[in-house]
Enzyme design. Structure first.
Site, PDB file in Angstrom:
ATOM      1  N   PHE A   2       1.865  -3.301   3.931  1.00 32.79           N
ATOM      2  CA  PHE A   2       2.306  -4.601   4.447  1.00 32.79           C
ATOM      3  C   PHE A   2       3.820  -4.685   4.312  1.00 32.79           C
ATOM      4  O   PHE A   2       4.408  -4.091   3.412  1.00 32.79           O
ATOM      5  CB  PHE A   2       1.747  -5.737   3.585  1.00 32.79           C
ATOM      6  CG  PHE A   2       0.336  -6.118   3.898  1.00 32.79           C
ATOM      7  CD1 PHE A   2      -0.428  -5.407   4.807  1.00 32.79           C
ATOM      8  CD2 PHE A   2      -0.230  -7.230   3.277  1.00 32.79           C
ATOM      9  CE1 PHE A   2      -1.729  -5.782   5.074  1.00 32.79           C
ATOM     10  CE2 PHE A   2      -1.542  -7.603   3.542  1.00 32.79           C
ATOM     11  CZ  PHE A   2      -2.289  -6.883   4.433  1.00 32.79           C
TER      12      PHE A   2
ATOM     13  N   CYS B  33       0.799  -1.227   0.000  1.00 27.58           N
ATOM     14  CA  CYS B  33       0.000   0.000   0.000  1.00 27.58           C
ATOM     15  C   CYS B  33       0.829   1.272   0.000  1.00 27.58           C
ATOM     16  O   CYS B  33       0.277   2.365   0.039  1.00 27.58           O
ATOM     17  CB  CYS B  33      -0.965  -0.021   1.164  1.00 27.58           C
ATOM     18  SG  CYS B  33      -1.902  -1.554   1.193  1.00 27.58           S
TER      19      CYS B  33
ATOM     20  N   GLU C 202      -0.135   5.158  13.598  1.00 31.98           N
ATOM     21  CA  GLU C 202       0.181   6.412  12.911  1.00 31.98           C
ATOM     22  C   GLU C 202       0.016   7.607  13.855  1.00 31.98           C
ATOM     23  O   GLU C 202       0.827   8.540  13.830  1.00 31.98           O
ATOM     24  CB  GLU C 202      -0.710   6.583  11.674  1.00 31.98           C
ATOM     25  CG  GLU C 202      -0.281   7.772  10.809  1.00 31.98           C
ATOM     26  CD  GLU C 202      -1.043   7.876   9.483  1.00 31.98           C
ATOM     27  OE1 GLU C 202      -2.027   7.135   9.276  1.00 31.98           O
ATOM     28  OE2 GLU C 202      -0.638   8.718   8.653  1.00 31.98           O
TER      29      GLU C 202
ATOM     30  N   LYS D   4      -9.234   8.660   3.040  1.00 33.49           N
ATOM     31  CA  LYS D   4      -9.670   7.313   2.642  1.00 33.49           C
ATOM     32  C   LYS D   4     -11.158   7.088   2.904  1.00 33.49           C
ATOM     33  O   LYS D   4     -11.750   6.171   2.344  1.00 33.49           O
ATOM     34  CB  LYS D   4      -8.814   6.266   3.336  1.00 33.49           C
ATOM     35  CG  LYS D   4      -7.408   6.209   2.741  1.00 33.49           C
ATOM     36  CD  LYS D   4      -6.649   4.960   3.119  1.00 33.49           C
ATOM     37  CE  LYS D   4      -5.319   4.880   2.392  1.00 33.49           C
ATOM     38  NZ  LYS D   4      -4.353   5.918   2.770  1.00 33.49           N
TER      39      LYS D   4
ATOM     40  N   HIS E 216      -9.594   2.553   0.592  1.00 28.18           N
ATOM     41  CA  HIS E 216      -8.144   2.336   0.531  1.00 28.18           C
ATOM     42  C   HIS E 216      -7.820   1.709  -0.815  1.00 28.18           C
ATOM     43  O   HIS E 216      -8.144   0.555  -1.071  1.00 28.18           O
ATOM     44  CB  HIS E 216      -7.703   1.434   1.679  1.00 28.18           C
ATOM     45  CG  HIS E 216      -6.207   1.294   1.775  1.00 28.18           C
ATOM     46  ND1 HIS E 216      -5.345   1.955   0.931  1.00 28.18           N
ATOM     47  CD2 HIS E 216      -5.435   0.576   2.620  1.00 28.18           C
ATOM     48  CE1 HIS E 216      -4.102   1.635   1.246  1.00 28.18           C
ATOM     49  NE2 HIS E 216      -4.129   0.802   2.268  1.00 28.18           N
TER      50      HIS E 216
ATOM     51  N   HIS F  12      -2.133   8.445   6.293  1.00 28.24           N
ATOM     52  CA  HIS F  12      -2.464   7.153   5.687  1.00 28.24           C
ATOM     53  C   HIS F  12      -3.866   6.756   6.175  1.00 28.24           C
ATOM     54  O   HIS F  12      -4.704   6.378   5.383  1.00 28.24           O
ATOM     55  CB  HIS F  12      -1.409   6.119   6.080  1.00 28.24           C
ATOM     56  CG  HIS F  12      -1.573   4.798   5.398  1.00 28.24           C
ATOM     57  ND1 HIS F  12      -1.613   4.672   4.032  1.00 28.24           N
ATOM     58  CD2 HIS F  12      -1.717   3.537   5.906  1.00 28.24           C
ATOM     59  CE1 HIS F  12      -1.766   3.388   3.713  1.00 28.24           C
ATOM     60  NE2 HIS F  12      -1.845   2.686   4.827  1.00 28.24           N
TER      61      HIS F  12
END
Lengths: 85, 337, 397
Positions: free
Chosen positions: C385, C160, C304, C322, C327, C293
């Site tokens: 990831f 991502c 985060e 998002k 996402h 994010h």
């Protein structure tokens, strides 16, 4: 109950690829996570699917697993009380 | 961009290169459905059972090659981890895809999904050596490894000291059978992990110098000659300065690209091949890169690496050229240090 | 770094619009693109929400005037639409006029085609072409051919954070004078593979996602593509180019904690932000807006938030967009780069939709309204990831 515990140990070893372990290495009271077998959050998700597939128990929140997967003993008791198949 | 140094190389391949480097090696014979797996290594020496239990072949090969190559360079760690891979973690991708289809989206478990992303090898290397530096994965088919090399060169020109660069691909069980049905070539499909440490500065144990890398997507054969000439010129070299050219010949219809430069540019140059030893896979050219470092260090290679009979007294400067199906070309220039 | 690398064009397609302008209007009117899935037949349809683009592949191909839409994966079609817009917006007539590169990124590639044909590759001769659809470079190659680039082409896949890394590589190649001009970004179509994958991780919300909310349940997957055009100082000067914004900082670090989960203290995110600020030679206090994010998963947003608190003495106005787009995986860093540039152009920080209560531990409150303010520098995070963490910093011209 003993048969269920044995079955669980076999399944845990197989599902989680713990190929170096045998069922004799896993005691009923051993902690599955943390200092015991050293399982992690991904293993917990694998076990949640095992519960659903083999015993018809659906968990929707992964955090519910924390208590249930404490040890083979605790897990066996939970399955006995909640299984639908 | 300044040239950089190669401090160490490790190859896991269809041959026993992991232990012995390139010695007398056996040619892989192509017969139908003759995929050749990587030479068996005792992964347990490098990976604990708990660490390796979720690792598919490519992740195991990559992590072990990475650990060994860093060790070989006499380093504890690196500033960056860069991998190239054609099909990524195809074993786990296939496993999860099969499960989604076969079980109609039910009773799926996460392990194969989380291990299926293309960056799993680079990520698992970072995890296993606790490396918090730059981490990158290139997935551009046959020049994935060279894109990683180029990034490594850039990084070393940007104030980094040591980077790990590797190419890794695993055979898998499903798609490879489909590939095999449609692609005709003279070598087997195979797998491997070829990893290198690169440094900005020359060290006592540096094995070669990496002068330049170039990747390009498509080209016709006539323009290839021009491209190579200008690539060499950029490095102030002439065709006659190249002692050996190492080519990704695999016996398919697109070997015409190699034939073109063999017959029109490098007639007086030692011509070498390697896919008869490594088999074909998207990062087989990283094995070719390993062959180049071996040639520069040992000044000799087994006879079945040589394509023509031209021999040089001294192998100093080597050019690698690879393409697959006429696409995803790469040029890499090495010299001894 | 003086000004950074010039951004002279951008293109986007997401569930909130097929063009930059449409995306901007949705952001300004605070209307999300989250809905029930229609294009993919899945048994989870009623248990998930997605940021789906409501156009079939055939309709997407029409936007490109391409016949034979079946040849292309959804990832390719989305990518080609965004790349074409980016080139047009940079007023480029001849893509080969300068040494030009194309750096795309994807996580699923042609998975929609692989899923569809993997059991029938040899049932009909036409199906054989789809054998290569699993190869992540296939979509890149098709988009490159579509826009007419044959030279420097590559593909990045770091889950991502992919598109952020593609943008970063492009800037580095320009600075190293390897390229004069580069089209950078990412594309990902929705697929059964990813829907089910994230489902097994139990991090898909059955409602619209609530980034940074105490009661957030997980993410909504989305699809889309976005590309930027970066150009060297020389090209900008020579062509008298209008610069949309500068990419002034970028960095990539690894969390080295777990294959999928982020560390509690957000180490990777912290390092990425720190390195990007250092490269841009900016103090934390000059960052005016953060496009986080913020996926809406319990783990990401907590991690985060910790990282933001560690790096900023006072966390500036921030939001995750998002909740608008879902996402979009490998495309997310590209889509949010476009949003960051829009924030600079419009002098607006976009709303974080569906937020009600702060996470107890960190007590961070994103902006719940789109607000007008002076914005000179925007920081954008993308994590993936494998512990991959990337930060980009965009600065006003």
């Amino acid at each position: 109950m003993e048969a269920l515990k044995k079955e669980l140990k076999e399944n845990i070893i197989e599902v989680l690829n713990l190929e170096d372990l045998t069922i004799e290495d896993v005691n009923d009271d051993d902690a599955l996570f943390g200092d015991g077998l050293g399982l992690d959050s991904i293993d917990a998700l694998e076990l949640i699917v095992m519960l659903d597939k083999d015993y018809g128990i659906k968990l929707t929140d992964p955090s519910e697993g924390r208590e249930i997967f404490k040890s083979v003993e605790v897990l066996a008791t939970y399955i006995t009380e909640n299984r639908t198949k | 961009m300044n040239s950089v140094y190669i401090h160490s190389g490790v190859s896991i391949s269809a041959q026993n290169t992991f232990e012995e480097g390139i010695k007398e090696v056996e040619e892989l014979k192509f017969t139908e459905n003759s995929q050749v797996k990587a030479f068996k290594i005792n992964y347990k020496e490098f990976l604990s059972p708990i660490a390796s239990r979720r690792m598919a072949t490519g992740v195991k090969m990559g992590v072990v090659a990475a650990k060994k190559v860093i060790q070989k360079a006499g380093e504890d760690t690196v500033d960056a981890i860069i991998t190239g891979t054609g099909l990524g973690c195809v074993e786990d991708s296939e496993k999860f895809l099969n499960a989604v289809i076969d079980n109609d989206e039910q009773f799926l478990t996460p392990t194969s999904f989380i291990q299926s992303t293309h960056n799993t090898v680079a990520a698992q290397i970072a995890l296993s050596i606790k490396n918090k530096g730059y981490n990158m994965t290139y997935v551009n088919g046959a020049n994935s490894f060279e894109a990683a090399l180029l990034d490594g060169m850039l990084l070393l020109n940007e104030e980094n000291e040591t980077v790990l660069v590797g190419g890794v691909d695993e055979l898998g069980k499903r798609f490879i059978n489909d590939y095999e049905k449609i692609y005709q070539q003279d070598v087997s499909f195979s797998e491997g992990a070829n990893f290198f440490t690169l440094g900005a500065r020359k060290k006592e144990n540096s094995i070669a110098q990496l002068l330049n890398v170039e990747v390009f997507q498509e080209i016709d054969e006539d323009n290839l000659l021009k491209k190579i000439a200008s690539f060499l010129e950029e490095n102030s070299l002439k065709v006659s300065d190249i002692d050996a050219v190492i080519l990704g010949i695999n016996g398919d219809a697109y070997d015409s690209y190699y034939q073109k430069i063999q017959s029109e540019l490098f007639t007086d140059t030692t011509q070498l091949k390697y896919k008869n030893l490594s088999g074909e896979f998207f990062t087989a050219s990283a094995f070719g890169f390993y062959v180049a470092t071996e040639l520069l260090n040992k000044q000799e290679l087994p006879t079945n690496c040589f394509f023509n009979s031209v021999k040089k007294e001294d192998y100093k400067t080597v050019l690698l050229y690879n393409q697959y199906l006429g696409k995803q070309h790469s040029l890499v220039l090495l010299t001894s240090c | 770094m003086a000004n950074g690398v010039a951004i002279t064009g951008m293109g986007i397609i997401s569930s909130i619009g097929n063009t930059v302008e449409e995306n901007l209007q949705s952001l300004l009117s605070e209307s999300d693109g989250i809905s029930t899935i229609e294009n993919i037949a899945t048994r989870h349809a009623n248990n998930i929400k997605v940021g789906e683009i409501k156009l079939s592949n055939e309709e997407l191909a029409k936007l490109l005037a391409l016949d034979n839409f079946e040849k292309y994966s959804r990832t390719t079609l989305l990518g080609a639409i965004a790349a074409k817009q980016a080139i047009e917006s940079a007023n480029i007539n001849d893509v080969n006029q300068y040494k030009t590169g194309f750096i795309s990124s994807t996580s699923v590639g042609g998975m929609d085609l692989t899923e569809k044909y993997c059991n029938t590759f040899f049932d009909a001769p036409r199906n054989e072409q789809f054998i290569n659809s699993h190869n992540a470079s296939e979509s890149t190659q098709q988009i490159a051919s579509f826009i007419g680039l044959t030279d420097f082409v590559t593909t990045i896949s770091t889950a991502c954070s992919s598109a952020a890394n593609a943008i970063m590589l492009g800037a580095r190649l320009i600075k190293a004078k390897k390229l004069d001009r580069v089209i950078v970004g990412g594309t990902d179509g929705l697929s059964k593979f990813t829907l089910n994958g994230f489902k097994t991780l139990m991090i898909l919300s059955d409602k619209k996602s609530q980034p940074f909310d105490k009661n957030r349940k997980g993410l909504n997957l989305g699809e889309g593509a976005a590309y930027l055009v970066l150009e060297s100082e020389e090209v900008v000067a020579k062509e008298n180019k209008k610069v949309l914004a500068f990419l002034s900082g970028y960095a990539n670090a690894n969390d080295a904690h777990h294959q999928t989960a982020s560390s509690e203290e957000g180490e990777g995110a912290f390092l990425a932000m720190k390195k990007a600020l250092k490269l841009a030679d900016l103090e934390t206090s000059v960052i005016d807006y953060i496009n986080a994010h913020g996926t809406g998963t319990p783990n990401n947003d907590a991690s985060e938030s910790e990282a933001l608190k560690r790096i900023f003495e006072e966390v500036p106005i921030f939001s995750s967009t998002k909740a608008y787009t879902g996402h979009t995986l490998a495309a997310a860093g590209g889509i949010e780069a476009v949003f960051s540039i829009l924030a600079l152009k419009e002098q607006k920080a976009f709303a974080n939709l569906n937020f009600a209560d702060e996470i107890e531990k960190t007590q961070l409150k994103p902006t719940t309204k789109t607000v007008e303010k002076e914005i000179k520098h925007v920081l954008s995070n993308s994590f993936g990831f494998g512990g991959n963490c990337s930060t980009l910093i965009f600065s006003k011209v």
